[in-house]
Design a protein around this motif. Sequence first.
Motif, PDB file in Angstrom:
ATOM      1  N   VAL A 151       0.846  -1.197   0.000  1.00  0.00           N
ATOM      2  CA  VAL A 151       0.000   0.000   0.000  1.00  0.00           C
ATOM      3  C   VAL A 151       0.879   1.244   0.000  1.00  0.00           C
ATOM      4  CG1 VAL A 151      -1.986  -1.086   1.101  1.00  0.00           C
ATOM      5  CG2 VAL A 151      -0.213  -0.044   2.521  1.00  0.00           C
ATOM      6  N   ILE A 152       0.364   2.295  -0.638  1.00  0.00           N
ATOM      7  CA  ILE A 152       1.100   3.551  -0.785  1.00  0.00           C
ATOM      8  C   ILE A 152       0.309   4.677  -0.139  1.00  0.00           C
ATOM      9  CG2 ILE A 152       2.119   5.165  -2.431  1.00  0.00           C
ATOM     10  CD1 ILE A 152       2.272   2.914  -4.456  1.00  0.00           C
ATOM     11  N   ASP A 153       1.000   5.535   0.600  1.00  0.00           N
ATOM     12  CA  ASP A 153       0.368   6.711   1.205  1.00  0.00           C
ATOM     13  C   ASP A 153      -0.209   7.592   0.094  1.00  0.00           C
ATOM     14  OD1 ASP A 153      -0.076   9.310   2.318  1.00  0.00           O
ATOM     15  OD2 ASP A 153       1.290   8.844   3.952  1.00  0.00           O
ATOM     16  N   PRO A 154      -1.521   7.857   0.091  1.00  0.00           N
ATOM     17  CA  PRO A 154      -2.124   8.636  -0.997  1.00  0.00           C
ATOM     18  C   PRO A 154      -1.717  10.104  -1.021  1.00  0.00           C
ATOM     19  CG  PRO A 154      -3.739   8.201   0.718  1.00  0.00           C
ATOM     20  CD  PRO A 154      -2.521   7.388   1.061  1.00  0.00           C
ATOM     21  N   THR A 155      -1.150  10.593   0.088  1.00  0.00           N
ATOM     22  CA  THR A 155      -0.723  11.989   0.136  1.00  0.00           C
ATOM     23  C   THR A 155       0.774  12.153  -0.071  1.00  0.00           C
ATOM     24  OG1 THR A 155      -0.430  11.929   2.546  1.00  0.00           O
ATOM     25  CG2 THR A 155      -2.600  12.547   1.707  1.00  0.00           C
ATOM     26  N   ASP A 156       1.525  11.070   0.099  1.00  0.00           N
ATOM     27  CA  ASP A 156       2.978  11.103  -0.072  1.00  0.00           C
ATOM     28  C   ASP A 156       3.415   9.736  -0.592  1.00  0.00           C
ATOM     29  OD1 ASP A 156       5.726  11.228   0.033  1.00  0.00           O
ATOM     30  OD2 ASP A 156       5.856  11.838   2.136  1.00  0.00           O
ATOM     31  N   SER A 157       3.526   9.619  -1.908  1.00  0.00           N
ATOM     32  CA  SER A 157       3.753   8.307  -2.505  1.00  0.00           C
ATOM     33  C   SER A 157       5.170   7.787  -2.329  1.00  0.00           C
ATOM     34  CB  SER A 157       3.400   8.338  -3.996  1.00  0.00           C
ATOM     35  OG  SER A 157       4.198   9.273  -4.689  1.00  0.00           O
ATOM     36  N   SER A 158       6.000   8.516  -1.607  1.00  0.00           N
ATOM     37  CA  SER A 158       7.316   7.984  -1.261  1.00  0.00           C
ATOM     38  C   SER A 158       7.222   7.005  -0.093  1.00  0.00           C
ATOM     39  CB  SER A 158       8.292   9.113  -0.925  1.00  0.00           C
ATOM     40  OG  SER A 158       7.862   9.821   0.228  1.00  0.00           O
ATOM     41  N   ILE A 159       6.097   7.044   0.646  1.00  0.00           N
ATOM     42  CA  ILE A 159       5.894   6.175   1.801  1.00  0.00           C
ATOM     43  C   ILE A 159       5.084   4.959   1.368  1.00  0.00           C
ATOM     44  CG2 ILE A 159       4.907   5.968   4.101  1.00  0.00           C
ATOM     45  CD1 ILE A 159       5.350   8.962   4.459  1.00  0.00           C
ATOM     46  N   ILE A 160       5.679   3.782   1.542  1.00  0.00           N
ATOM     47  CA  ILE A 160       5.061   2.539   1.089  1.00  0.00           C
ATOM     48  C   ILE A 160       5.187   1.496   2.193  1.00  0.00           C
ATOM     49  CG2 ILE A 160       5.016   0.782  -0.728  1.00  0.00           C
ATOM     50  CD1 ILE A 160       6.598   2.708  -2.491  1.00  0.00           C
ATOM     51  N   PHE A 161       4.136   0.714   2.406  1.00  0.00           N
ATOM     52  CA  PHE A 161       4.150  -0.392   3.351  1.00  0.00           C
ATOM     53  C   PHE A 161       3.989  -1.699   2.582  1.00  0.00           C
ATOM     54  CE2 PHE A 161       2.910   3.178   5.974  1.00  0.00           C
ATOM     55  CZ  PHE A 161       3.552   2.939   7.181  1.00  0.00           C
ATOM     56  N   ALA A 162       4.644  -2.746   3.071  1.00  0.00           N
ATOM     57  CA  ALA A 162       4.541  -4.065   2.446  1.00  0.00           C
ATOM     58  C   ALA A 162       4.277  -5.113   3.511  1.00  0.00           C
ATOM     59  CB  ALA A 162       5.825  -4.395   1.688  1.00  0.00           C
ATOM     60  N   ALA A 163       3.228  -5.906   3.308  1.00  0.00           N
ATOM     61  CA  ALA A 163       2.900  -7.031   4.183  1.00  0.00           C
ATOM     62  C   ALA A 163       3.435  -8.297   3.530  1.00  0.00           C
ATOM     63  CB  ALA A 163       1.399  -7.121   4.390  1.00  0.00           C
ATOM     64  N   THR A 164       4.327  -9.001   4.223  1.00  0.00           N
ATOM     65  CA  THR A 164       5.023 -10.133   3.624  1.00  0.00           C
ATOM     66  C   THR A 164       5.150 -11.298   4.603  1.00  0.00           C
ATOM     67  OG1 THR A 164       7.322  -9.701   4.323  1.00  0.00           O
ATOM     68  CG2 THR A 164       6.466  -8.354   2.519  1.00  0.00           C
ATOM     69  N   THR A 165       5.656 -12.409   4.085  1.00  0.00           N
ATOM     70  CA  THR A 165       5.944 -13.553   4.949  1.00  0.00           C
ATOM     71  C   THR A 165       7.139 -13.286   5.856  1.00  0.00           C
ATOM     72  OG1 THR A 165       7.229 -14.500   3.129  1.00  0.00           O
ATOM     73  CG2 THR A 165       4.963 -15.280   3.401  1.00  0.00           C
ATOM     74  N   TYR A 166       7.895 -12.223   5.593  1.00  0.00           N
ATOM     75  CA  TYR A 166       9.015 -11.833   6.449  1.00  0.00           C
ATOM     76  C   TYR A 166       8.611 -10.798   7.486  1.00  0.00           C
ATOM     77  CZ  TYR A 166      12.514 -14.076   3.387  1.00  0.00           C
ATOM     78  OH  TYR A 166      13.273 -14.980   2.664  1.00  0.00           O
ATOM     79  N   GLY A 167       7.353 -10.343   7.472  1.00  0.00           N
ATOM     80  CA  GLY A 167       6.904  -9.328   8.397  1.00  0.00           C
ATOM     81  C   GLY A 167       6.424  -8.077   7.687  1.00  0.00           C
ATOM     82  N   LEU A 168       6.311  -6.985   8.440  1.00  0.00           N
ATOM     83  CA  LEU A 168       5.842  -5.710   7.911  1.00  0.00           C
ATOM     84  C   LEU A 168       7.030  -4.796   7.651  1.00  0.00           C
ATOM     85  CD1 LEU A 168       3.402  -3.875   7.247  1.00  0.00           C
ATOM     86  CD2 LEU A 168       3.481  -3.088   9.628  1.00  0.00           C
ATOM     87  N   PHE A 169       7.041  -4.161   6.474  1.00  0.00           N
ATOM     88  CA  PHE A 169       8.147  -3.292   6.079  1.00  0.00           C
ATOM     89  C   PHE A 169       7.617  -1.939   5.606  1.00  0.00           C
ATOM     90  CE2 PHE A 169       9.833  -7.504   5.922  1.00  0.00           C
ATOM     91  CZ  PHE A 169      11.181  -7.394   6.213  1.00  0.00           C
ATOM     92  N   ARG A 170       8.489  -0.928   5.734  1.00  0.00           N
ATOM     93  CA  ARG A 170       8.147   0.422   5.280  1.00  0.00           C
ATOM     94  C   ARG A 170       9.315   1.015   4.501  1.00  0.00           C
ATOM     95  NH1 ARG A 170       7.264   5.231   9.578  1.00  0.00           N
ATOM     96  NH2 ARG A 170       9.512   4.869   9.774  1.00  0.00           N
ATOM     97  N   SER A 171       8.961   1.731   3.440  1.00  0.00           N
ATOM     98  CA  SER A 171       9.941   2.497   2.682  1.00  0.00           C
ATOM     99  C   SER A 171       9.535   3.961   2.705  1.00  0.00           C
ATOM    100  CB  SER A 171      10.009   2.006   1.224  1.00  0.00           C
ATOM    101  OG  SER A 171      10.828   2.871   0.447  1.00  0.00           O
ATOM    102  N   ASN A 172      10.511   4.827   2.822  1.00  0.00           N
ATOM    103  CA  ASN A 172      10.263   6.273   2.787  1.00  0.00           C
ATOM    104  C   ASN A 172      10.814   6.925   1.525  1.00  0.00           C
ATOM    105  OD1 ASN A 172       8.985   6.326   5.333  1.00  0.00           O
ATOM    106  ND2 ASN A 172      10.948   6.458   6.386  1.00  0.00           N
ATOM    107  N   ASN A 173      11.295   6.108   0.574  1.00  0.00           N
ATOM    108  CA  ASN A 173      11.891   6.680  -0.640  1.00  0.00           C
ATOM    109  C   ASN A 173      11.522   5.890  -1.897  1.00  0.00           C
ATOM    110  OD1 ASN A 173      13.398   4.399  -0.125  1.00  0.00           O
ATOM    111  ND2 ASN A 173      15.377   5.441  -0.076  1.00  0.00           N
ATOM    112  N   LYS A 174      10.216   5.649  -2.041  1.00  0.00           N
ATOM    113  CA  LYS A 174       9.683   5.008  -3.251  1.00  0.00           C
ATOM    114  C   LYS A 174      10.275   3.621  -3.491  1.00  0.00           C
ATOM    115  CE  LYS A 174       8.312   9.195  -5.775  1.00  0.00           C
ATOM    116  NZ  LYS A 174       6.874   8.846  -5.884  1.00  0.00           N
ATOM    117  N   ALA A 175      10.412   2.859  -2.431  1.00  0.00           N
ATOM    118  CA  ALA A 175      10.780   1.447  -2.480  1.00  0.00           C
ATOM    119  C   ALA A 175      12.260   1.193  -2.732  1.00  0.00           C
ATOM    120  CB  ALA A 175       9.954   0.690  -3.529  1.00  0.00           C
ATOM    121  N   GLN A 176      13.082   2.215  -2.689  1.00  0.00           N
ATOM    122  CA  GLN A 176      14.521   1.982  -2.875  1.00  0.00           C
ATOM    123  C   GLN A 176      15.147   1.330  -1.650  1.00  0.00           C
ATOM    124  OE1 GLN A 176      16.162   2.349  -5.821  1.00  0.00           O
ATOM    125  NE2 GLN A 176      14.062   2.732  -6.507  1.00  0.00           N
ATOM    126  N   ASP A 177      14.715   1.745  -0.470  1.00  0.00           N
ATOM    127  CA  ASP A 177      15.224   1.181   0.777  1.00  0.00           C
ATOM    128  C   ASP A 177      14.042   0.818   1.668  1.00  0.00           C
ATOM    129  OD1 ASP A 177      18.202   1.736   0.456  1.00  0.00           O
ATOM    130  OD2 ASP A 177      17.377   3.750   0.236  1.00  0.00           O
TER     131      ASP A 177
END
Length: 230
Positions: A151-177
Amino acid sequence: SQPSDRGKSNWLQIGPTSIPDGQSFSSYNASNLSINVTGRITSIVIDPNDSNIIYVGTALGGIWKTSDGGRNWIAKSDYAPSLGIGALVIDPIDHNILYAGTGEGNIAFEASHPSNYYGCGILKSEDSGETWKLIGANTNIFNGASFYRIVIDPTDSSIIFAATTYGLFRSNNKAQDWEQIKNGIPFENNNKVTDVVIHPNNTDIVYAAVEGKGIYKTVNASDNISIWQT
């Protein structure tokens, strides 16, 4: 497209060709008729600016796109490192950008999880799905993971969350890190996070579902260190 069969299905098939008289749960009962079936579709994404443009992610068939509302479909990721798509999302601000999480989380609960269903990371397209590039290549932290949701923050698309088998992750730079979220989210035993959603009116509020543990919530999702509670 094929019309639905009277007495078998009330849906009009508009995607890639279905399999007539296919196997389904009901078909195991001799008194029930077989139906039109297809492979697993894990994600459906519609371009907010043009409802005729639709993308689908499939279990082992890669990413498909239609530009005419479903009449014709074209495979778009046949040469990507993985054809197993667990999650697919479009950037809410720049609709030319899409992300696909490889590895299908839907069957990750099985003890005999087939090796070809594991993922190799996140694919990104910056040209409306025409080409895809693996983010991070072999050094990315999602090697071997499977995805449930991105899912991507609708107001700031640099913020992305990912739900995975490894847990919950967040990126603040469009999925680069990416960073794994651990402050309040169970992670010690590789707990799967099977879903994540962002509140539509307050993007600081995010909910995540942790397998066997329940629903977790944060009210400061955009902070460097977000706090999560059940």
